[in-house]
Design a protein around this motif. Structure first.
Motif, PDB file in Angstrom:
ATOM      1  N   VAL A   1      -1.526  -2.477  -1.351  1.00 36.17           N
ATOM      2  CA  VAL A   1      -0.964  -2.754  -0.035  1.00 36.17           C
ATOM      3  C   VAL A   1       0.519  -3.049  -0.219  1.00 36.17           C
ATOM      4  O   VAL A   1       0.883  -3.941  -1.003  1.00 36.17           O
ATOM      5  CB  VAL A   1      -1.666  -3.929   0.664  1.00 36.17           C
ATOM      6  CG1 VAL A   1      -1.056  -4.150   2.047  1.00 36.17           C
ATOM      7  CG2 VAL A   1      -3.164  -3.668   0.775  1.00 36.17           C
TER       8      VAL A   1
ATOM      9  N   TYR B   1       4.160  -4.192   1.243  1.00 37.73           N
ATOM     10  CA  TYR B   1       4.987  -4.862   2.242  1.00 37.73           C
ATOM     11  C   TYR B   1       6.442  -4.653   1.823  1.00 37.73           C
ATOM     12  O   TYR B   1       6.804  -4.975   0.687  1.00 37.73           O
ATOM     13  CB  TYR B   1       4.678  -6.357   2.321  1.00 37.73           C
ATOM     14  CG  TYR B   1       3.385  -6.675   3.042  1.00 37.73           C
ATOM     15  CD1 TYR B   1       3.407  -7.121   4.367  1.00 37.73           C
ATOM     16  CD2 TYR B   1       2.156  -6.531   2.409  1.00 37.73           C
ATOM     17  CE1 TYR B   1       2.231  -7.406   5.043  1.00 37.73           C
ATOM     18  CE2 TYR B   1       0.969  -6.816   3.072  1.00 37.73           C
ATOM     19  CZ  TYR B   1       1.016  -7.255   4.385  1.00 37.73           C
ATOM     20  OH  TYR B   1      -0.160  -7.530   5.048  1.00 37.73           O
TER      21      TYR B   1
ATOM     22  N   TYR C   1      -1.936   1.509   1.039  1.00 41.61           N
ATOM     23  CA  TYR C   1      -1.797   1.118   2.440  1.00 41.61           C
ATOM     24  C   TYR C   1      -0.418   0.484   2.646  1.00 41.61           C
ATOM     25  O   TYR C   1      -0.076  -0.502   1.984  1.00 41.61           O
ATOM     26  CB  TYR C   1      -2.892   0.133   2.838  1.00 41.61           C
ATOM     27  CG  TYR C   1      -4.290   0.697   2.687  1.00 41.61           C
ATOM     28  CD1 TYR C   1      -4.750   1.696   3.548  1.00 41.61           C
ATOM     29  CD2 TYR C   1      -5.146   0.250   1.681  1.00 41.61           C
ATOM     30  CE1 TYR C   1      -6.022   2.220   3.415  1.00 41.61           C
ATOM     31  CE2 TYR C   1      -6.421   0.766   1.540  1.00 41.61           C
ATOM     32  CZ  TYR C   1      -6.853   1.754   2.413  1.00 41.61           C
ATOM     33  OH  TYR C   1      -8.119   2.281   2.279  1.00 41.61           O
ATOM     34  N   CYS C   2       0.351   1.038   3.562  1.00 42.48           N
ATOM     35  CA  CYS C   2       1.710   0.562   3.816  1.00 42.48           C
ATOM     36  C   CYS C   2       1.771  -0.198   5.136  1.00 42.48           C
ATOM     37  O   CYS C   2       1.347   0.322   6.172  1.00 42.48           O
ATOM     38  CB  CYS C   2       2.680   1.737   3.859  1.00 42.48           C
ATOM     39  SG  CYS C   2       2.763   2.683   2.322  1.00 42.48           S
ATOM     40  N   HIS C   3       2.305  -1.411   5.076  1.00 37.93           N
ATOM     41  CA  HIS C   3       2.486  -2.213   6.281  1.00 37.93           C
ATOM     42  C   HIS C   3       3.633  -1.637   7.111  1.00 37.93           C
ATOM     43  O   HIS C   3       4.448  -0.842   6.631  1.00 37.93           O
ATOM     44  CB  HIS C   3       2.784  -3.663   5.880  1.00 37.93           C
ATOM     45  CG  HIS C   3       2.712  -4.633   7.006  1.00 37.93           C
ATOM     46  ND1 HIS C   3       1.539  -4.916   7.679  1.00 37.93           N
ATOM     47  CD2 HIS C   3       3.682  -5.383   7.602  1.00 37.93           C
ATOM     48  CE1 HIS C   3       1.779  -5.803   8.626  1.00 37.93           C
ATOM     49  NE2 HIS C   3       3.070  -6.093   8.601  1.00 37.93           N
ATOM     50  N   GLN C   4       3.698  -2.028   8.356  1.00 38.81           N
ATOM     51  CA  GLN C   4       4.776  -1.577   9.228  1.00 38.81           C
ATOM     52  C   GLN C   4       6.133  -1.849   8.583  1.00 38.81           C
ATOM     53  O   GLN C   4       6.401  -2.939   8.097  1.00 38.81           O
ATOM     54  CB  GLN C   4       4.694  -2.278  10.582  1.00 38.81           C
ATOM     55  CG  GLN C   4       5.690  -1.762  11.608  1.00 38.81           C
ATOM     56  CD  GLN C   4       5.495  -2.411  12.961  1.00 38.81           C
ATOM     57  OE1 GLN C   4       4.723  -3.333  13.117  1.00 38.81           O
ATOM     58  NE2 GLN C   4       6.220  -1.916  13.954  1.00 38.81           N
TER      59      GLN C   4
ATOM     60  N   SER D   1       7.250  -0.346   5.897  1.00 34.04           N
ATOM     61  CA  SER D   1       7.140  -0.246   4.443  1.00 34.04           C
ATOM     62  C   SER D   1       7.147   1.203   3.977  1.00 34.04           C
ATOM     63  O   SER D   1       7.104   2.144   4.777  1.00 34.04           O
ATOM     64  CB  SER D   1       5.857  -0.928   3.965  1.00 34.04           C
ATOM     65  OG  SER D   1       5.862  -2.291   4.276  1.00 34.04           O
TER      66      SER D   1
ATOM     67  N   ASP E   1      -1.677   0.327   6.989  1.00 30.25           N
ATOM     68  CA  ASP E   1      -2.664  -0.679   6.559  1.00 30.25           C
ATOM     69  C   ASP E   1      -3.579  -1.148   7.687  1.00 30.25           C
ATOM     70  O   ASP E   1      -4.401  -2.036   7.481  1.00 30.25           O
ATOM     71  CB  ASP E   1      -1.964  -1.881   5.917  1.00 30.25           C
ATOM     72  CG  ASP E   1      -1.049  -2.641   6.879  1.00 30.25           C
ATOM     73  OD1 ASP E   1      -0.826  -2.163   8.020  1.00 30.25           O
ATOM     74  OD2 ASP E   1      -0.538  -3.705   6.483  1.00 30.25           O
ATOM     75  N   ARG E   2      -3.469  -0.537   8.866  1.00 32.62           N
ATOM     76  CA  ARG E   2      -4.400  -0.861   9.952  1.00 32.62           C
ATOM     77  C   ARG E   2      -5.589   0.089   9.847  1.00 32.62           C
ATOM     78  O   ARG E   2      -5.447   1.300   9.977  1.00 32.62           O
ATOM     79  CB  ARG E   2      -3.711  -0.728  11.314  1.00 32.62           C
ATOM     80  CG  ARG E   2      -2.530  -1.661  11.513  1.00 32.62           C
ATOM     81  CD  ARG E   2      -2.945  -3.129  11.509  1.00 32.62           C
ATOM     82  NE  ARG E   2      -3.864  -3.453  12.576  1.00 32.62           N
ATOM     83  CZ  ARG E   2      -3.481  -3.874  13.789  1.00 32.62           C
ATOM     84  NH1 ARG E   2      -2.195  -3.997  14.081  1.00 32.62           N
ATOM     85  NH2 ARG E   2      -4.389  -4.171  14.712  1.00 32.62           N
TER      86      ARG E   2
ATOM     87  N   TRP F   1       4.014   3.232   9.395  1.00 34.93           N
ATOM     88  CA  TRP F   1       4.830   2.784   8.271  1.00 34.93           C
ATOM     89  C   TRP F   1       6.054   3.672   8.194  1.00 34.93           C
ATOM     90  O   TRP F   1       6.237   4.565   9.016  1.00 34.93           O
ATOM     91  CB  TRP F   1       4.031   2.765   6.976  1.00 34.93           C
ATOM     92  CG  TRP F   1       3.330   4.042   6.593  1.00 34.93           C
ATOM     93  CD1 TRP F   1       2.216   4.588   7.187  1.00 34.93           C
ATOM     94  CD2 TRP F   1       3.688   4.940   5.547  1.00 34.93           C
ATOM     95  NE1 TRP F   1       1.871   5.759   6.572  1.00 34.93           N
ATOM     96  CE2 TRP F   1       2.752   6.002   5.547  1.00 34.93           C
ATOM     97  CE3 TRP F   1       4.693   4.950   4.574  1.00 34.93           C
ATOM     98  CZ2 TRP F   1       2.808   7.063   4.638  1.00 34.93           C
ATOM     99  CZ3 TRP F   1       4.749   5.988   3.664  1.00 34.93           C
ATOM    100  CH2 TRP F   1       3.821   7.028   3.700  1.00 34.93           C
TER     101      TRP F   1
END
Length: 320
Positions: free
Chosen positions: A17, A19, A39-42, A44, A69-70, A82
């Protein structure tokens, strides 16, 4: 990452993940093994600095997946979750490589930038799907890029944008019906040029060369191949055995060999990103050149195309 000649490996044991940005420093290499999920956060993404290297080593059975990542159902195919994968200019002998990957739901899928210095490496993509990006699927500034057996689709602006550079696509499907938003798309699925102008109206020119072999380039607009060329730099493009949606070039001969214009390839369902060929009536069946088919003898599903290949990333398989 960042130690000279350091190779950092992401394995498939657990998901990653991100961030912010995962940075690949100069002379560092990030290798992502088959089956790894990222998984990439907003806000990222992955950033390879000048002389860094990204290698994605997926497989047909276990592709590498890079997405937001959602994980709720309504985020499955939502663009813009992302930022992007950014690859700067690289060193000789250290090509960026993306093989058997699914990269989806970002602002830009893969962004290649040779702006600090002339890159000595190339970007090589094969057997991959780059889709559902709110701006561009593949974006390039003065980069050499080779793409084989891949799908780039459903982007808010263009599936492929290039300013200068050297490009080759073999058995690729580039489709842009942009069904992820109520905002109308106004740019061609492929948009290329050889110059730019700064705020003081100074022009900068960059040689451009592109070859497309056994490819499908289509979408919802009348002209899905848009060029912006000026005489200040040499620019060439060649389409061999391609299906192309273009009213502008429909009657052109120079640069087009054995091409089909403005016909429906008859995909299964563009609204669900299914770019397999649905019907024996499709004009792309058997119209590829075997010379290029032999370069990539198996399609994106592993189906043989030896003999008389179809255009695009998928070979037609009759229904039982």
């Amino acid at each position: 990452m960042g130690v000279e000649d350091d190779v950092h490996v992401w394995t498939n044991e657990l998901p990653y993940v991100i961030y912010g940005y995962a940075m690949i420093n100069s002379y560092g290499t990030l290798r992502i093994e088959e089956g790894t999920r990222v998984y990439c956060h907003q806000g990222s993404g992955i950033f390879s600095w000048s002389d860094g290297q990204l290698i994605i080593d997926g497989s047909e059975a276990n592709p590498v997946v890079i997405q937001g990542d959602r994980l709720e159902a309504n985020y499955k195919d939502l663009p813009g979750q992302w930022e992007q994968i950014i690859l700067m200019d690289g060193r000789a002998g250290a090509d960026h490589r993306i093989s058997h990957a699914i990269i989806k739901n970002a602002l830009i899928g893969v962004n290649c930038q040779s702006s600090l210095k002339v890159t000595e490496c190339a970007m090589r993509i094969d057997n991959s799907i780059i889709e559902n990006h709110s701006s561009y699927g593949l974006f390039s500034l003065i980069y050499p890029i080779e793409v084989k057996n891949s799908v780039i689709a459903n982007c808010g602006y263009s599936t492929f944008f290039a300013l200068g550079g050297d490009y080759r696509f073999v058995h690729c499907t580039l489709d842009n019906h942009w069904h992820a938003s109520t905002t109308a798309r106004k740019t061609g699925s492929i948009q290329v040029g050889n110059y730019q102008m700064d705020n003081e109206h100074n022009y900068y020119y960059y040689p451009f060369n592109m070859e497309m072999d056994n490819c499908i380039i289509t979408g919802s607009l009348e002209n899905e191949f848009v060029t912006g060329f000026d005489g200040g730099a040499d620019s060439t493009f060649v389409f061999n055995n391609c299906l192309l949606k273009s009213e502008r070039f429909a009657h052109a001969t120079n640069g087009f060999s054995h091409c089909i214009f403005n016909e429906d390839p008859l995909f299964v369902d563009v609204n669900s990103n299914n770019y397999h060929i649905d019907s024996i009536a499709s004009p792309v069946i058997g119209t590829g050149n075997p010379l290029y088919g032999n370069e990539v003898p198996y399609d994106l599903d592993g189906v043989s195309r030896i003999g008389i290949p179809d255009m695009g990333a998928y070979q037609y398989v009759p229904k039982n």
